[in-house]
Design an enzyme around this catalytic site. Structure first.
Site, PDB file in Angstrom:
ATOM      1  CG  HIS A  53      -0.402   0.278   2.520  1.00 42.18           C
ATOM      2  ND1 HIS A  53      -0.233  -0.704   3.481  1.00 42.18           N
ATOM      3  CD2 HIS A  53       0.046   1.424   3.094  1.00 42.18           C
ATOM      4  CE1 HIS A  53       0.280  -0.159   4.576  1.00 42.18           C
ATOM      5  NE2 HIS A  53       0.468   1.126   4.355  1.00 42.18           N
ATOM      6  CB  SER A  79       3.338   1.602   5.937  1.00 37.20           C
ATOM      7  OG  SER A  79       2.081   1.628   6.543  1.00 37.20           O
ATOM      8  CG  ASP A 138      -0.278  -3.987   2.664  1.00 37.48           C
ATOM      9  OD1 ASP A 138       0.114  -3.395   1.628  1.00 37.48           O
ATOM     10  OD2 ASP A 138      -0.513  -3.396   3.736  1.00 37.48           O
TER      11      ASP A 138
END
Length: 255
Positions: free
Chosen positions: A103, A210, A134
């Protein structure tokens, strides 16, 4: 600074602090050499393997589902008219392969990767991605081999162990935070993804973390920081590294 008393004497013996091996010109404080500062040498050892990612996106995401109102994939809101998003990642092969969250780069038209102490960012190319899980692997071209981050075992990690997060929160590259493993094997679902056994931690991680590593006390990656509950106080989740290893094995074997 003094340690325990010497046998047969009343004066405390001075602690022996070994000067770390580093680059010429690096300055280390006396406090950083103290044996109690066990995290300092860990960060020194791994920081060259952790990267900051800047992704210039084609367009903004506009839809948010039920879970996404409570859960935030860790990307900061961008005020940049070009919609630049931040993320993190870490090196998994000397040839320049970098593991991150899908993402972070899914709508990117340009990807830039910055290393600790690097003078300028490098161009990153997506060489593999799995949107459902992901995960993504980037490739950067360098003049010399990179240092891969050592991978640990999420399966044998226990609740209560130290957890260290390194990443690029809100564009503040190579930020370090500390916490513990709060839980394991948490089932978690978003609109288009299901995570069966994520790691929960209270290490402070924020938008931009992330794709960065969650480390154990040995500086080994045991997870990939991916989700944070919003709003919350220190409830974040990482994809267990043991679930990722089979999917990136071909890149690991190139090392």
């Amino acid at each position: 600074m003094y340690g325990p008393c010497e046998p047969g004497g009343g004066n405390p013996a001075p602690l022996r602090m070994r000067k770390p091996q580093g680059k010429r010109g690096e300055v280390h404080s006396l406090a950083s050499l103290h044996p109690a500062n066990s995290f300092v040498p860990i960060i020194r050892r791994v920081r060259s393997s952790v990267v900051s990612i800047s992704a210039l996106e084609d367009s903004r995401a506009v839809a948010q589902g039920f879970w996404q109102r409570f859960m935030s994939e860790m990307q900061p809101p961008s005020q940049d008219p070009a919609n630049r998003q931040f993320g993190s990642g870490f090196v998994i092969s000397p040839q320049g392969h970098i593991l991150t969250n899908q993402h972070v780069i899914r709508r990117a038209s340009k990807i830039r990767v910055s290393f600790y102490g690097g003078k300028r960012p490098l161009v990153g190319d997506v060489v593999w991605e799995d949107p459902q899980r992901d995960l993504a692997v980037l490739k950067v071209r360098t003049s010399s081999p990179l240092k891969p981050l050592m991978l640990g075992s999420s399966r044998t990690t226990e609740v209560g162990e130290w957890a260290i997060a390194i990443g690029n929160p809100l564009g503040l590259n190579h930020s370090v935070t500390l916490g513990v493993i709060s839980g394991k094997d948490r089932p978690l679902s978003l609109e288009d993804r299901f995570f069966g056994r994520v790691i929960q931690t209270d290490a402070a991680i924020n938008p931009g973390n992330s794709g960065g590593p969650l480390l154990n006390i040995f500086g080994q990656a045991i997870g990939i920081n991916t989700l944070v509950v919003y709003p919350s106080q220190s409830i974040s989740f990482a994809i267990p590294i043991d679930e990722v290893k089979p999917m990136i094995r071909s890149f690991l074997e190139r090392g």
